[in-house]
Design a protein around this motif. Sequence first.
Motif, PDB file in Angstrom:
ATOM      1  N   UNK A  85      43.878  29.761  40.995  1.00 22.00           N
ATOM      2  CA  UNK A  85      43.573  29.679  39.580  1.00 22.00           C
ATOM      3  C   UNK A  85      43.145  28.230  39.329  1.00 22.00           C
ATOM      4  N   UNK A  86      42.211  28.043  38.441  1.00 23.18           N
ATOM      5  CA  UNK A  86      41.738  26.690  38.140  1.00 23.18           C
ATOM      6  C   UNK A  86      42.883  25.832  37.592  1.00 23.18           C
ATOM      7  N   UNK A  87      42.902  24.584  37.973  1.00 20.81           N
ATOM      8  CA  UNK A  87      43.928  23.676  37.458  1.00 20.81           C
ATOM      9  C   UNK A  87      43.781  23.514  35.943  1.00 20.81           C
ATOM     10  N   UNK A  88      42.629  23.893  35.417  1.00 22.47           N
ATOM     11  CA  UNK A  88      42.407  23.873  33.968  1.00 22.47           C
ATOM     12  C   UNK A  88      43.384  24.828  33.264  1.00 22.47           C
ATOM     13  N   UNK A  89      43.687  25.960  33.905  1.00 25.52           N
ATOM     14  CA  UNK A  89      44.593  26.955  33.323  1.00 25.52           C
ATOM     15  C   UNK A  89      46.023  26.817  33.846  1.00 25.52           C
ATOM     16  N   UNK A  90      46.184  26.219  34.999  1.00 23.54           N
ATOM     17  CA  UNK A  90      47.467  25.944  35.643  1.00 23.54           C
ATOM     18  C   UNK A  90      48.262  27.177  36.064  1.00 23.54           C
ATOM     19  N   UNK A  91      48.365  28.173  35.210  1.00 30.95           N
ATOM     20  CA  UNK A  91      49.207  29.334  35.500  1.00 30.95           C
ATOM     21  C   UNK A  91      48.385  30.613  35.587  1.00 30.95           C
ATOM     22  N   UNK A  92      48.775  31.487  36.482  1.00 32.63           N
ATOM     23  CA  UNK A  92      48.115  32.785  36.605  1.00 32.63           C
ATOM     24  C   UNK A  92      48.240  33.536  35.280  1.00 32.63           C
ATOM     25  N   UNK A  93      49.422  33.508  34.689  1.00 32.48           N
ATOM     26  CA  UNK A  93      49.701  34.273  33.470  1.00 32.48           C
ATOM     27  C   UNK A  93      48.867  33.832  32.271  1.00 32.48           C
ATOM     28  N   UNK A  94      48.419  32.580  32.252  1.00 32.99           N
ATOM     29  CA  UNK A  94      47.655  32.087  31.103  1.00 32.99           C
ATOM     30  C   UNK A  94      46.151  31.973  31.390  1.00 32.99           C
ATOM     31  N   UNK A  95      45.749  32.397  32.573  1.00 29.76           N
ATOM     32  CA  UNK A  95      44.329  32.372  32.928  1.00 29.76           C
ATOM     33  C   UNK A  95      43.628  33.523  32.208  1.00 29.76           C
ATOM     34  N   UNK A  96      42.491  33.252  31.581  1.00 31.05           N
ATOM     35  CA  UNK A  96      41.763  34.331  30.891  1.00 31.05           C
ATOM     36  C   UNK A  96      41.450  35.490  31.844  1.00 31.05           C
ATOM     37  N   UNK A  97      41.501  36.699  31.301  1.00 28.64           N
ATOM     38  CA  UNK A  97      41.335  37.897  32.122  1.00 28.64           C
ATOM     39  C   UNK A  97      40.018  37.928  32.875  1.00 28.64           C
ATOM     40  N   UNK A  98      38.933  37.458  32.265  1.00 24.15           N
ATOM     41  CA  UNK A  98      37.639  37.502  32.966  1.00 24.15           C
ATOM     42  C   UNK A  98      37.614  36.546  34.156  1.00 24.15           C
ATOM     43  N   UNK A  99      38.350  35.448  34.080  1.00 21.82           N
ATOM     44  CA  UNK A  99      38.447  34.506  35.202  1.00 21.82           C
ATOM     45  C   UNK A  99      39.283  35.140  36.326  1.00 21.82           C
ATOM     46  N   UNK A 100      40.402  35.767  35.954  1.00 16.83           N
ATOM     47  CA  UNK A 100      41.234  36.463  36.950  1.00 16.83           C
ATOM     48  C   UNK A 100      40.430  37.561  37.640  1.00 16.83           C
ATOM     49  N   UNK A 101      39.708  38.341  36.851  1.00 16.60           N
ATOM     50  CA  UNK A 101      38.928  39.450  37.406  1.00 16.60           C
ATOM     51  C   UNK A 101      37.910  38.946  38.427  1.00 16.60           C
ATOM     52  N   UNK A 102      37.227  37.870  38.115  1.00 21.01           N
ATOM     53  CA  UNK A 102      36.230  37.316  39.044  1.00 21.01           C
ATOM     54  C   UNK A 102      36.899  36.831  40.331  1.00 21.01           C
ATOM     55  N   UNK A 103      38.050  36.167  40.208  1.00 15.80           N
ATOM     56  CA  UNK A 103      38.765  35.659  41.391  1.00 15.80           C
ATOM     57  C   UNK A 103      39.248  36.812  42.272  1.00 15.80           C
ATOM     58  N   UNK A 104      39.746  37.867  41.657  1.00 14.45           N
ATOM     59  CA  UNK A 104      40.233  39.027  42.410  1.00 14.45           C
ATOM     60  C   UNK A 104      39.078  39.782  43.065  1.00 14.45           C
ATOM     61  N   UNK A 105      38.005  39.978  42.326  1.00 12.01           N
ATOM     62  CA  UNK A 105      36.832  40.665  42.864  1.00 12.01           C
ATOM     63  C   UNK A 105      36.263  39.906  44.061  1.00 12.01           C
ATOM     64  N   UNK A 106      36.320  38.596  44.005  1.00 14.98           N
ATOM     65  CA  UNK A 106      35.859  37.739  45.093  1.00 14.98           C
ATOM     66  C   UNK A 106      36.647  37.989  46.388  1.00 14.98           C
ATOM     67  N   UNK A 107      37.855  38.524  46.257  1.00 19.59           N
ATOM     68  CA  UNK A 107      38.696  38.847  47.424  1.00 19.59           C
ATOM     69  C   UNK A 107      38.707  40.354  47.719  1.00 19.59           C
ATOM     70  N   UNK A 108      37.692  41.063  47.225  1.00 13.29           N
ATOM     71  CA  UNK A 108      37.536  42.497  47.487  1.00 13.29           C
ATOM     72  C   UNK A 108      38.634  43.353  46.857  1.00 13.29           C
ATOM     73  N   UNK A 109      39.122  42.928  45.707  1.00 13.12           N
ATOM     74  CA  UNK A 109      40.105  43.701  44.952  1.00 13.12           C
ATOM     75  C   UNK A 109      39.377  44.243  43.717  1.00 13.12           C
ATOM     76  N   UNK A 110      39.365  45.559  43.582  1.00 15.88           N
ATOM     77  CA  UNK A 110      38.627  46.199  42.491  1.00 15.88           C
ATOM     78  C   UNK A 110      39.260  45.883  41.141  1.00 15.88           C
ATOM     79  N   UNK A 111      38.392  45.589  40.188  1.00 17.88           N
ATOM     80  CA  UNK A 111      38.843  45.260  38.825  1.00 17.88           C
ATOM     81  C   UNK A 111      38.097  46.126  37.821  1.00 17.88           C
ATOM     82  N   UNK A 112      38.651  46.220  36.629  1.00 21.31           N
ATOM     83  CA  UNK A 112      38.004  46.939  35.545  1.00 21.31           C
ATOM     84  C   UNK A 112      36.759  46.148  35.141  1.00 21.31           C
ATOM     85  N   UNK A 113      35.558  46.765  35.201  1.00 20.16           N
ATOM     86  CA  UNK A 113      34.326  46.047  34.915  1.00 20.16           C
ATOM     87  C   UNK A 113      34.281  45.426  33.515  1.00 20.16           C
TER      88      UNK A 113
END
Length: 117
Positions: A85-113
């Motif tokens: 997670x970017x140090x800008x957000x510091x915590x997974x829980x406070x990272x915006x959902x679209x940023x989390x989705x992109x990071x997860x998709x980058x690791x081949x984990x399917x996300x809600x489009x």
Amino acid sequence: MAHESEKVIIVEGLTDKKQINKVITDDVTIICTNGTLGVERFDELLETYHLDYKDVFIFVDEDRSGWKLRKQLARELPHAEHIYVSSEYREVATTPEHILAAALLNKRIAVNPMFLL
């Protein structure tokens, strides 16, 4: 016999797990460590979730406790992939959902489009 996912994401806390569950559509087991892991607790997780035989992803906060846990898990699970997670957000829980989705998709984990817009 219960179905077991082939993918496992290790996070620190329940709020991290809830935030990730919001965006993923993949069949993933999310394990909360609740901070650092003792040897016995780690061995229990290793055995219970068969971590040596799964695709394991480490997704922890960008703070001192997260770095410590990431280092420990990297040593114990050298095959695990890291999601950051970017140090800008510091915590997974406070990272915006679209940023989390992109990071997860980058690791081949399917996300809600809808979270990729």
